[in-house]
Design an enzyme around this catalytic site. Sequence first.
Site, mmCIF file in Angstrom:
data_model
loop_
_atom_site.group_PDB
_atom_site.id
_atom_site.type_symbol
_atom_site.label_atom_id
_atom_site.label_comp_id
_atom_site.label_asym_id
_atom_site.label_seq_id
_atom_site.Cartn_x
_atom_site.Cartn_y
_atom_site.Cartn_z
ATOM 1 N N LYS A 76 0.861 -1.192 0.000
ATOM 2 C CA LYS A 76 0.000 0.000 0.000
ATOM 3 C C LYS A 76 0.887 1.228 0.000
ATOM 4 O O LYS A 76 2.044 1.163 0.421
ATOM 5 C CB LYS A 76 -0.889 0.014 1.253
ATOM 6 C CG LYS A 76 -2.092 0.912 1.161
ATOM 7 C CD LYS A 76 -3.263 0.184 0.529
ATOM 8 C CE LYS A 76 -4.531 0.981 0.590
ATOM 9 N NZ LYS A 76 -5.699 0.128 0.340
HETATM 10 P P1 NAD Z 1 -12.869 7.932 -2.561
HETATM 11 O O1 NAD Z 1 -11.783 8.911 -2.478
HETATM 12 O O2 NAD Z 1 -13.443 7.595 -3.890
HETATM 13 O O3 NAD Z 1 -14.086 8.372 -1.616
HETATM 14 C C1 NAD Z 1 -13.901 8.622 -0.261
HETATM 15 C C2 NAD Z 1 -15.210 9.157 0.318
HETATM 16 O O4 NAD Z 1 -15.056 9.317 1.726
HETATM 17 C C3 NAD Z 1 -15.620 10.532 -0.220
HETATM 18 O O5 NAD Z 1 -17.030 10.578 -0.327
HETATM 19 C C4 NAD Z 1 -15.126 11.483 0.870
HETATM 20 O O6 NAD Z 1 -15.841 12.705 0.899
HETATM 21 C C5 NAD Z 1 -15.415 10.648 2.099
HETATM 22 N N1 NAD Z 1 -14.621 11.052 3.270
HETATM 23 C C6 NAD Z 1 -13.307 11.366 3.311
HETATM 24 N N2 NAD Z 1 -12.955 11.706 4.573
HETATM 25 C C7 NAD Z 1 -14.073 11.576 5.333
HETATM 26 C C8 NAD Z 1 -14.366 11.794 6.700
HETATM 27 N N3 NAD Z 1 -13.404 12.190 7.544
HETATM 28 N N4 NAD Z 1 -15.621 11.546 7.124
HETATM 29 C C9 NAD Z 1 -16.579 11.143 6.271
HETATM 30 N N5 NAD Z 1 -16.376 10.928 4.968
HETATM 31 C C10 NAD Z 1 -15.136 11.144 4.504
HETATM 32 O O7 NAD Z 1 -12.310 6.602 -1.842
HETATM 33 P P2 NAD Z 1 -12.783 5.095 -2.040
HETATM 34 O O8 NAD Z 1 -11.935 4.495 -3.103
HETATM 35 O O9 NAD Z 1 -14.262 5.038 -2.145
HETATM 36 O O10 NAD Z 1 -12.301 4.437 -0.664
HETATM 37 C C11 NAD Z 1 -13.102 4.483 0.503
HETATM 38 C C12 NAD Z 1 -12.631 3.422 1.488
HETATM 39 O O11 NAD Z 1 -12.709 2.122 0.875
HETATM 40 C C13 NAD Z 1 -11.182 3.555 1.943
HETATM 41 O O12 NAD Z 1 -11.085 3.122 3.279
HETATM 42 C C14 NAD Z 1 -10.431 2.605 1.030
HETATM 43 O O13 NAD Z 1 -9.211 2.169 1.582
HETATM 44 C C15 NAD Z 1 -11.450 1.495 0.927
HETATM 45 N N6 NAD Z 1 -11.284 0.630 -0.246
HETATM 46 C C16 NAD Z 1 -11.309 1.145 -1.509
HETATM 47 C C17 NAD Z 1 -11.191 0.292 -2.598
HETATM 48 C C18 NAD Z 1 -11.297 0.782 -4.027
HETATM 49 O O14 NAD Z 1 -11.335 -0.061 -4.931
HETATM 50 N N7 NAD Z 1 -11.382 2.055 -4.300
HETATM 51 C C19 NAD Z 1 -11.019 -1.089 -2.386
HETATM 52 C C20 NAD Z 1 -11.011 -1.576 -1.084
HETATM 53 C C21 NAD Z 1 -11.158 -0.709 -0.027
#
Ligand code: NAD
Length: 410
Positions: free
Chosen positions: A102
């Site tokens: 990561k």
């Molecule tokens: P993203 O950047 O597309 O979206 C993140 C979202 O979280 C946004 O809506 C943002 O406004 C919100 N956010 C950020 N800080 C915040 C806070 N303090 N309180 C409330 N909301 C908040 O990110 P993503 O890719 O959707 O990832 C979200 C989570 O899922 C992360 O923990 C990431 O590690 C996990 N994840 C993502 C993937 C992927 O394929 N993108 C895969 C596995 C896990």
Amino acid sequence: MAGFEEVNYYFRRAARIMDLSPRVEKLLITPFREVKVDVSISLDSGELGTFIGYRVQHDRSRGPMKGGLRYHPTLDMDEALGLASLMTWKNAVVNVPYGGAKGGIAVDPSKISERELERLTRRFVEQIHDIIGPQIDIPAPDMGTNAQVMAWIMDAYSKIHGFSPAVVTGKPIDLFGSRGREEATGRGVVYALEEFLKDMGGGEIRGKRCAIQGFGNVGSWAARFLHKAGATVVAVSDQTGGVANPEGLDVPKLVEHAKRANAVAGFPGVDSISNEELLVSEVDVLIPAAVGGVLTRENARHVRARYVVEAANAPTTPEADEILTTRGIPILPDIYANAGGVTVSYFEWTQNIQQFTWEEPKITAELRRYMSEAYATLSRVARERRVPLRTAAFIVAIGRVGRATVLRGL
Ligand code: NAD
């Protein structure tokens, strides 16, 4: 925030049950490589912008290392270590042939221009190109990054090493990306929830009242698939606040609004709700899908959901995990619940290597198969060992990574 110690707490809890030798425990916890680089760029103003980039490669016993790149202002080495180790265990839980990694950059991508974002990404690749590669370490999107960022990474890497689409996944479909990758994590969350509810005697998704924290890639796709499956999405939030409607939000319209306004707030005809209120709202399913460490010792006592599904990585602190478990609120752990993203990333990588394209029905059918088979194993281990699903997931993962490590030898 989720650090290395929090993840290792869960690791050790499972290792104790497995009677893992201290030697193997130490081998499995110790990261393979930690890299911290300067990614200074020239800003549009002509001034120097200094940023720090990270890549942690945690384990490579089961294959090339794999995990996302996060662009977020609070990212630091401890969080990268925690998230990299989670990837090792996640990849083993769904049994894709990868180790864990990561990384990312400590930056708020909303505060810099698109051209600065591109320069930053290309600079980062210049700094880490010799430690990534299709058979070494394959990055993917995470918070703050998307398909465009992955396209720049592929291009920058290919300029040094020759044409290499398989160096990164989550690319745009027009640039060797895979059908179904963008929505894969959200879709996988819903497949995972289906298995979980069936196993817990909770019935089907239709009619379940759900609250989702985070409306980015994972949260918004999970909301769309839940809505399509007949669930009632009663609250969602993002960094700027949240919206709620006890009768259910019109998810397709909310997605359109969020795209236009860059926030869920301001969606007409609904109530406002804070992130804290959302986490303790009375629902069937609570889905944290944003940052880590949001379910804490303080709010876990007040959670009123029947089930928690960890779409985000490490949203539950060890203290909150204990409180929720004692209160009888089952948790579907991150290293299984959000593994749909890396599973379809694996499909993308295999398509790139074979220079062959899979059609969407094959992707979704294979994703469902991986998620179902992984759940069946977790559920069996949880019953046999009488442990919660998170501990079962770590037992399965440690078993697989441990056997590969011992067989390969030191
Ligand atoms: P993203 O950047 O597309 O979206 C993140 C979202 O979280 C946004 O809506 C943002 O406004 C919100 N956010 C950020 N800080 C915040 C806070 N303090 N309180 C409330 N909301 C908040 O990110 P993503 O890719 O959707 O990832 C979200 C989570 O899922 C992360 O923990 C990431 O590690 C996990 N994840 C993502 C993937 C992927 O394929 N993108 C895969 C596995 C896990």
